[in-house]
Write a protein that holds these residues in place. Structure first.
Motif, PDB file in Angstrom:
ATOM      1  N   TYR A   1       0.846  -1.196   0.000  1.00 19.92           N
ATOM      2  CA  TYR A   1       0.000   0.000   0.000  1.00 19.92           C
ATOM      3  C   TYR A   1       0.880   1.245   0.000  1.00 19.92           C
ATOM      4  O   TYR A   1       1.593   1.519   0.957  1.00 19.92           O
ATOM      5  CB  TYR A   1      -0.907   0.008   1.221  1.00 19.92           C
ATOM      6  CG  TYR A   1      -1.895  -1.133   1.268  1.00 19.92           C
ATOM      7  CD1 TYR A   1      -2.978  -1.171   0.389  1.00 19.92           C
ATOM      8  CD2 TYR A   1      -1.745  -2.177   2.178  1.00 19.92           C
ATOM      9  CE1 TYR A   1      -3.888  -2.218   0.417  1.00 19.92           C
ATOM     10  CE2 TYR A   1      -2.652  -3.227   2.221  1.00 19.92           C
ATOM     11  CZ  TYR A   1      -3.717  -3.247   1.337  1.00 19.92           C
ATOM     12  OH  TYR A   1      -4.618  -4.284   1.380  1.00 19.92           O
ATOM     13  N   LYS A   2       0.803   2.017  -1.075  1.00 19.85           N
ATOM     14  CA  LYS A   2       1.645   3.207  -1.233  1.00 19.85           C
ATOM     15  C   LYS A   2       0.838   4.496  -1.331  1.00 19.85           C
ATOM     16  O   LYS A   2       1.391   5.587  -1.167  1.00 19.85           O
ATOM     17  CB  LYS A   2       2.507   3.077  -2.499  1.00 19.85           C
ATOM     18  CG  LYS A   2       3.418   1.867  -2.536  1.00 19.85           C
ATOM     19  CD  LYS A   2       4.164   1.794  -3.861  1.00 19.85           C
ATOM     20  CE  LYS A   2       5.025   0.555  -3.958  1.00 19.85           C
ATOM     21  NZ  LYS A   2       5.715   0.458  -5.274  1.00 19.85           N
ATOM     22  N   VAL A   3      -0.456   4.378  -1.643  1.00 21.86           N
ATOM     23  CA  VAL A   3      -1.281   5.554  -1.942  1.00 21.86           C
ATOM     24  C   VAL A   3      -2.569   5.475  -1.131  1.00 21.86           C
ATOM     25  O   VAL A   3      -3.101   4.395  -0.878  1.00 21.86           O
ATOM     26  CB  VAL A   3      -1.612   5.612  -3.452  1.00 21.86           C
ATOM     27  CG1 VAL A   3      -2.526   6.797  -3.762  1.00 21.86           C
ATOM     28  CG2 VAL A   3      -0.334   5.693  -4.279  1.00 21.86           C
ATOM     29  N   GLY A   4      -3.076   6.644  -0.718  1.00 22.54           N
ATOM     30  CA  GLY A   4      -4.358   6.680  -0.034  1.00 22.54           C
ATOM     31  C   GLY A   4      -4.427   7.764   1.017  1.00 22.54           C
ATOM     32  O   GLY A   4      -3.701   8.761   0.959  1.00 22.54           O
ATOM     33  N   GLN A   5      -5.320   7.563   1.983  1.00 21.86           N
ATOM     34  CA  GLN A   5      -5.502   8.497   3.092  1.00 21.86           C
ATOM     35  C   GLN A   5      -5.696   7.707   4.387  1.00 21.86           C
ATOM     36  O   GLN A   5      -6.047   6.523   4.358  1.00 21.86           O
ATOM     37  CB  GLN A   5      -6.730   9.381   2.856  1.00 21.86           C
ATOM     38  CG  GLN A   5      -6.578  10.407   1.744  1.00 21.86           C
ATOM     39  CD  GLN A   5      -7.789  11.311   1.670  1.00 21.86           C
ATOM     40  OE1 GLN A   5      -8.822  10.930   1.107  1.00 21.86           O
ATOM     41  NE2 GLN A   5      -7.687  12.496   2.251  1.00 21.86           N
ATOM     42  N   HIS A   6      -5.486   8.410   5.513  1.00 16.68           N
ATOM     43  CA  HIS A   6      -5.668   7.778   6.816  1.00 16.68           C
ATOM     44  C   HIS A   6      -5.764   8.859   7.876  1.00 16.68           C
ATOM     45  O   HIS A   6      -5.521  10.037   7.610  1.00 16.68           O
ATOM     46  CB  HIS A   6      -4.486   6.849   7.127  1.00 16.68           C
ATOM     47  CG  HIS A   6      -3.241   7.601   7.506  1.00 16.68           C
ATOM     48  ND1 HIS A   6      -2.633   7.493   8.733  1.00 16.68           N
ATOM     49  CD2 HIS A   6      -2.502   8.520   6.816  1.00 16.68           C
ATOM     50  CE1 HIS A   6      -1.572   8.277   8.787  1.00 16.68           C
ATOM     51  NE2 HIS A   6      -1.468   8.908   7.637  1.00 16.68           N
ATOM     52  N   PHE A   7      -6.110   8.447   9.082  1.00 12.88           N
ATOM     53  CA  PHE A   7      -5.906   9.294  10.257  1.00 12.88           C
ATOM     54  C   PHE A   7      -5.808   8.385  11.469  1.00 12.88           C
ATOM     55  O   PHE A   7      -6.351   7.264  11.488  1.00 12.88           O
ATOM     56  CB  PHE A   7      -6.994  10.363  10.412  1.00 12.88           C
ATOM     57  CG  PHE A   7      -8.373   9.853  10.710  1.00 12.88           C
ATOM     58  CD1 PHE A   7      -8.816   9.656  12.022  1.00 12.88           C
ATOM     59  CD2 PHE A   7      -9.267   9.583   9.673  1.00 12.88           C
ATOM     60  CE1 PHE A   7     -10.092   9.216  12.304  1.00 12.88           C
ATOM     61  CE2 PHE A   7     -10.556   9.126   9.937  1.00 12.88           C
ATOM     62  CZ  PHE A   7     -10.965   8.941  11.256  1.00 12.88           C
ATOM     63  N   VAL A   8      -5.091   8.839  12.480  1.00 16.75           N
ATOM     64  CA  VAL A   8      -4.891   8.061  13.701  1.00 16.75           C
ATOM     65  C   VAL A   8      -6.129   8.200  14.573  1.00 16.75           C
ATOM     66  O   VAL A   8      -6.554   9.310  14.889  1.00 16.75           O
ATOM     67  CB  VAL A   8      -3.637   8.528  14.460  1.00 16.75           C
ATOM     68  CG1 VAL A   8      -3.510   7.794  15.800  1.00 16.75           C
ATOM     69  CG2 VAL A   8      -2.387   8.297  13.608  1.00 16.75           C
ATOM     70  N   THR A   9      -6.704   7.075  14.948  1.00 19.84           N
ATOM     71  CA  THR A   9      -7.905   7.093  15.788  1.00 19.84           C
ATOM     72  C   THR A   9      -7.571   6.984  17.271  1.00 19.84           C
ATOM     73  O   THR A   9      -8.338   7.446  18.110  1.00 19.84           O
ATOM     74  CB  THR A   9      -8.851   5.949  15.398  1.00 19.84           C
ATOM     75  OG1 THR A   9      -8.159   4.692  15.516  1.00 19.84           O
ATOM     76  CG2 THR A   9      -9.333   6.121  13.965  1.00 19.84           C
ATOM     77  N   GLU A  10      -6.440   6.369  17.602  1.00 17.26           N
ATOM     78  CA  GLU A  10      -6.005   6.294  19.002  1.00 17.26           C
ATOM     79  C   GLU A  10      -4.569   5.782  19.078  1.00 17.26           C
ATOM     80  O   GLU A  10      -4.051   5.174  18.136  1.00 17.26           O
ATOM     81  CB  GLU A  10      -6.917   5.378  19.825  1.00 17.26           C
ATOM     82  CG  GLU A  10      -6.949   3.926  19.373  1.00 17.26           C
ATOM     83  CD  GLU A  10      -7.851   3.076  20.250  1.00 17.26           C
ATOM     84  OE1 GLU A  10      -7.511   2.899  21.450  1.00 17.26           O
ATOM     85  OE2 GLU A  10      -8.883   2.573  19.746  1.00 17.26           O
ATOM     86  N   GLU A  11      -3.948   6.092  20.190  1.00 11.52           N
ATOM     87  CA  GLU A  11      -2.622   5.557  20.502  1.00 11.52           C
ATOM     88  C   GLU A  11      -2.780   4.560  21.646  1.00 11.52           C
ATOM     89  O   GLU A  11      -3.534   4.811  22.593  1.00 11.52           O
ATOM     90  CB  GLU A  11      -1.668   6.683  20.927  1.00 11.52           C
ATOM     91  CG  GLU A  11      -1.450   7.757  19.877  1.00 11.52           C
ATOM     92  CD  GLU A  11      -0.483   7.347  18.782  1.00 11.52           C
ATOM     93  OE1 GLU A  11       0.093   6.236  18.892  1.00 11.52           O
ATOM     94  OE2 GLU A  11      -0.302   8.128  17.830  1.00 11.52           O
ATOM     95  N   TYR A  12      -2.103   3.425  21.536  1.00 13.53           N
ATOM     96  CA  TYR A  12      -2.166   2.436  22.613  1.00 13.53           C
ATOM     97  C   TYR A  12      -0.822   1.737  22.713  1.00 13.53           C
ATOM     98  O   TYR A  12       0.134   2.099  22.006  1.00 13.53           O
ATOM     99  CB  TYR A  12      -3.323   1.455  22.386  1.00 13.53           C
ATOM    100  CG  TYR A  12      -3.104   0.429  21.292  1.00 13.53           C
ATOM    101  CD1 TYR A  12      -3.028  -0.926  21.594  1.00 13.53           C
ATOM    102  CD2 TYR A  12      -2.985   0.804  19.953  1.00 13.53           C
ATOM    103  CE1 TYR A  12      -2.826  -1.869  20.604  1.00 13.53           C
ATOM    104  CE2 TYR A  12      -2.794  -0.135  18.963  1.00 13.53           C
ATOM    105  CZ  TYR A  12      -2.714  -1.476  19.293  1.00 13.53           C
ATOM    106  OH  TYR A  12      -2.512  -2.401  18.308  1.00 13.53           O
TER     107      TYR A  12
END
Length: 242
Positions: A107-118
């Motif tokens: 996976y090289k392309v796209g979008q994301h965001f961090v929902t939580e740190e654990y």
């Protein structure tokens, strides 16, 4: 001494004759070694899913004029051969290569965001695409169902906490952007120490883009952010081939 010399010479001649016979009857290899078999060089998915003898039908494939033109901001994956809708805040561009699972889908392309740190790191919502070799050599006929099931199984086994429980939603041939595709949509239920999310809505689409590589679109929305569940179907509907 002459007698002993003659006997020794005879033994030497017999030995040389035997060596010559062995060499001539070993197909060029006097030690009788067998050549090792050819190393398997086909991509993993091509090995698991050889091209079908009769191409599977996904219904009529739409002609360019039958598919509504793409509008708005787009994420374009030239290597995969598709584009799809781009979303605003909190979504941000994916800026790395993630080789995921046993199949190492890149996976090289796209979008994301961090929902939580654990304790296990960062947990993400994601819309990611990739190209995976899914056919032999220059063949362009893909067993989409087989490839789709293999990638979806790899997603469940390698991307998420184990054990997990599968709630299937869709598992079918369809068309995306007018191209044949296999779509798996499901909700996974799981638990991991320190992780607030205990479920996730996910979709894996394998799209035939007319090349030996198939386009993969993977979408995941953790249960802590169900307000973004709509993105799964929305982004799938927005897919267009390049």
């Amino acid at each position: 001494m002459l007698i002993f010399g003659g006997v020794a010479g005879a033994i030497l001649a017999i030995g040389l004759t035997i060596i010559l016979i062995v060499a001539l009857t070993s197909e060029g290899d006097p030690f009788g070694r067998k050549a090792s078999g050819p190393t398997e060089v086909r991509p993993p998915l091509a090995q698991m899913c050889p091209a079908p003898t009769v191409p599977p039908s996904a219904g009529p494939t739409a002609r360019p004029g039958q598919v509504p033109p793409a509008t708005g901001e787009r994420t374009t994956d030239a290597e995969a051969g598709i584009s799809y809708k781009k979303y605003g805040d909190p979504w941000v561009p994916w800026d790395t290569t993630w080789r995921a699972g046993t199949l190492e889908v890149p996976y090289k392309v796209g979008q994301h965001f961090v929902t939580e740190e654990y304790s296990g790191g960062s947990y993400h919502a994601s819309i990611l695409s990739a190209a995976v070799p899914a056919a032999d050599n220059d063949a362009v006929t893909l067993d989409l169902e087989c490839v789709g099931r293999q990638v979806a199984a790899d997603v469940r086994a390698e991307y998420y906490p184990q054990p997990n429980q599968l709630e299937p939603l869709r598992d079918e041939m369809t068309t995306l952007g007018g191209r044949p595709a296999w779509l798996s949509e499901f909700r996974l239920h799981f638990r991991a120490p320190g992780l607030s999310a205990t479920e996730e809505l996910s979709a894996v689409a394998i799209i035939d883009v007319g090349k030996p590589t198939a386009a993969v679109l993977y979408v995941s929305i953790p249960g802590t952010h169900k307000q973004f569940d709509y993105v799964v179907d929305d982004v799938l509907k927005s897919v267009r081939p390049l």
